[in-house]
Motif scaffolding. Structure first.
Motif, PDB file in Angstrom:
ATOM      1  N   TRP A   1      -8.582   7.930  -3.257  1.00 35.22           N
ATOM      2  CA  TRP A   1      -7.266   7.386  -3.628  1.00 35.22           C
ATOM      3  C   TRP A   1      -6.374   8.492  -4.190  1.00 35.22           C
TER       4      TRP A   1
ATOM      5  N   MET B   1      -8.041   3.048   9.383  1.00 28.87           N
ATOM      6  CA  MET B   1      -9.191   3.087   8.465  1.00 28.87           C
ATOM      7  C   MET B   1     -10.064   4.288   8.806  1.00 28.87           C
TER       8      MET B   1
ATOM      9  N   LEU C   1       0.845  -1.192   0.000  1.00 28.50           N
ATOM     10  CA  LEU C   1       0.000   0.000   0.000  1.00 28.50           C
ATOM     11  C   LEU C   1       0.884   1.247   0.000  1.00 28.50           C
TER      12      LEU C   1
ATOM     13  N   LEU D   1      -5.639   2.210   0.143  1.00 25.34           N
ATOM     14  CA  LEU D   1      -6.514   1.089  -0.226  1.00 25.34           C
ATOM     15  C   LEU D   1      -7.947   1.565  -0.035  1.00 25.34           C
ATOM     16  N   THR D   2      -8.843   1.053  -0.874  1.00 23.72           N
ATOM     17  CA  THR D   2     -10.255   1.430  -0.741  1.00 23.72           C
ATOM     18  C   THR D   2     -11.097   0.151  -0.788  1.00 23.72           C
TER      19      THR D   2
ATOM     20  N   ILE E   1      -6.609   3.995   4.990  1.00 23.55           N
ATOM     21  CA  ILE E   1      -7.518   3.155   4.191  1.00 23.55           C
ATOM     22  C   ILE E   1      -8.929   3.709   4.236  1.00 23.55           C
TER      23      ILE E   1
ATOM     24  N   THR F   1      -8.875  -5.655  10.585  1.00 21.39           N
ATOM     25  CA  THR F   1      -9.319  -4.290  10.916  1.00 21.39           C
ATOM     26  C   THR F   1     -10.208  -4.375  12.145  1.00 21.39           C
TER      27      THR F   1
END
Ligand SMILES: Cc1cc2nc3c(=O)[nH]c(=O)nc-3n(C[C@H](O)[C@H](O)[C@H](O)COP(=O)(O)O)c2cc1C
Length: 318
Positions: A30, A239, A8, A36-37, A13, A184
């Motif tokens: 992004w 995240m 990544l 990251l998505t 995220i 996560t």
């Protein structure tokens, strides 16, 4: 940050976000620095039943935006069937599914409809069931022809206060160490609203036991909060959900590329670009509704008619 075989570019995220994370919004986040998505949560049952509108939610049309699909499953059989379906579709009518880089499993959705069928956070304390589910995902990753770099799960700290106090999340870390590429953790139990502060101390506990990367989630709304989360917990990645809905430019702030609050002209340009792309990629009406409102709020903040610290409504919070 490395997640499985995925490198990544940044450890920040974009969360899976129902009715929010269409392909055009993922590109915006992004382009501003998200490493990251994720798609929104996709019900595995919708895939196995060949439900067209479920299949359409996997809108990973653009290969350059690193994207994973998040699945909601009831059991390992359903997961196996759903993964096979994704593969079949990738090989036939939906070649863009080959752009998927990761698969995540949702064990956090607090919706009563999900918990009633024994899915989501209802599975957190069912260690053996979780093992079977993770094993199916691992086996599939090893044999699939799709270029899946990482398999992960997104958990809460428990279904309720009791489970959180019993630390049902800790055995899941061991399972993740053995079978997944990362975990996560949304640092709340499933009965908690977003108005309750996230329990970052649990993230530190998780991180201490983890050999796979841990992505911390909950209440990161700025560079300062992200730094604090990383300092206090040692998490490898962060995240972001509501902070990104409020301002996708949070990723620019987190990656040191500029302020988290955009200039008015940047909002206008981003909306124009989002609309153009969403239209050409055939985004569903619900995304147009959400983002029209989202961009309007961003403009209102400039006009001073909304408080700059207000987070978006949390009725969808998973
Ligand atoms: C509008 C909205 C939609 C969401 N949809 C999902 C989803 O599809 N899957 C999921 O795992 N979590 C979902 N969540 C939860 C977020 O991913 C995240 O775990 C939660 O908002 C806490 O992070 P935050 O403090 O950065 O907002 C959603 C949250 C919101 C506000």
């Amino acid at each position: 940050m490395k997640l499985g075989s995925l490198e990544l570019a940044t450890p920040f995220i974009l969360a899976p976000l129902e009715s929010v994370s269409d392909a055009a919004f993922r590109r915006l986040c992004w382009s501003l620095g998200a490493g990251l998505t994720w798609t929104e949560m996709i019900r595995a049952r919708g895939l196995t039943r060949n439900n067209r509108s479920t299949i359409e939610l996997i809108d990973c049309f653009e290969a350059d935006v690193p994207t994973g699909v998040q699945l909601m499953v009831v059991n390992e059989g359903e997961l196996e069937e759903a993964l096979e379906r994704i593969e079949q579709l990738a090989a036939t009518t939906h070649p863009h599914f080959r752009n998927l880089r990761a698969v995540d499993l949702n064990f956090g959705c607090p919706s009563p409809e999900v918990i009633k069928v024994g899915a989501g956070p209802a599975l957190l304390k069912r260690r053996n069931k979780l093992r079977s589910i993770f094993e199916v995902l691992r086996t599939w990753k090893q044999r699939t022809a799709l270029p899946i770099g990482a398999i992960t799960a997104k958990i809460r700290l428990g279904l309720n206060r009791l489970e959180m106090d019993q630390k049902v999340y800790l055995p899941i870390v061991e399972l993740a160490n053995e079978l997944l590429d990362g975990l996560t953790v949304h640092a709340r139990h499933a009965r908690e609203e977003s108005t309750t502060s996230a329990h970052w101390e649990a993230l530190a506990e998780v991180k201490q036991r983890a050999t796979v990367p841990i992505i911390g989630n909950g209440d990161v709304v700025s560079l300062q909060t992200a730094q604090r989360l990383i300092e206090q917990t040692g998490c490898d990645g962060v995240m972001i959900a509501r902070g990104a809905i409020r301002s996708p430019w949070i990723f620019r702030e987190l990656t040191g590329q500029g302020p988290g609050q955009p200039a008015l002209a940047e909002v206008d340009l981003a909306e124009e670009e989002w609309r153009r792309r969403a239209t050409s990629l055939g985004s569903k009406p619900k995304y147009f509704e959400w983002h029209a409102e989202g961009f309007r709020r961003m403009r209102d903040r400039h006009a001073g008619s909304a408080t700059s610290t207000a987070l978006p409504p949390n009725e969808h919070m998973r």
